[in-house]
Design a protein around this motif. Structure first.
Motif: not given
Length: 203
Positions: A15-18, A22-23
């Motif tokens: 995910d480019p936004n996360t 965090e993932t």
């Protein structure tokens, strides 16, 4: 799903936004809570999977792989073998190219993804149909279908632990299962390499 625990939970793509850490923290919590038994990633680049592995011990990594398609998985497998990460290889039948069901005049409607894929167009398509035809004697020698040969080729690749296949009918499930439980010989694998070595736009 009528289950309290998911056997394998895979992040389908980065995910480019996360941020990756965090993932991975979210996956770690799922493991700690007993919600999942194993975790992994799909189609992460070599750099991304290294970053993920720095955060958590991954169990599996999922990438496309077939006799005709190897580019994405090639830089990943050595890392996975080094870190004891199982490799789940999907699309072993190359979207039907390795089933023998297409003839040279085949075309695909606009809503079919294959209509926009290079390996299903022009010279590249014809070359792959010819290559698949040349593999039929190898399959016949082993008492298997072309599709079963293609699945087994995936399972013969070092580091690959699972060949993921799709099926729409019970008959297809039975057919796919016939790709496991045996192994192509070294001579068979060399012959396959010779057949595909000169393909146009091979990845």
């Amino acid at each position: 799903l009528q289950t309290d625990t998911i056997d394998v939970y895979i992040i389908h793509g980065p995910d480019p936004n996360t941020p990756i850490p965090e993932t991975m923290r979210a996956l770690e919590k799922l493991l700690q809570d007993g919600v999942v038994r194993a975790v992994g990633v799909s189609r992460y680049s070599r750099e991304q999977i290294e970053e993920a592995q720095d955060c958590i011990q991954l169990h599996v990594a999922q990438y496309p792989l077939s006799i005709f398609r190897r580019g994405e998985i090639t830089p990943i497998v050595p890392f996975c073998r080094e870190h004891n990460i199982g490799v789940m290889a999907y699309a072993p039948l190359a979207k039907g190219l390795l089933t023998g069901k297409f003839d040279p005049g085949a075309s695909f409607p606009e809503n079919d993804l294959r209509s926009r894929m290079g390996e299903f167009q022009g010279k590249a398509f014809q070359e792959r149909l010819s290559a698949a035809e040349q593999m039929n004697p190898i399959a016949d020698k082993n008492g298997k279908s072309l599709a079963q040969l293609a699945i087994n080729w995936n399972l013969c690749q070092p580091g690959v632990t699972t060949a993921l296949t799709g099926a729409k009918t019970p008959a297809q499930v039975k057919e796919n299962a016939g790709g496991a439980g045996w192994r192509l010989t070294g001579a068979d694998l060399d012959e396959i390499e010779g057949i595909v070595s000169g393909l146009t736009d091979q990845s």
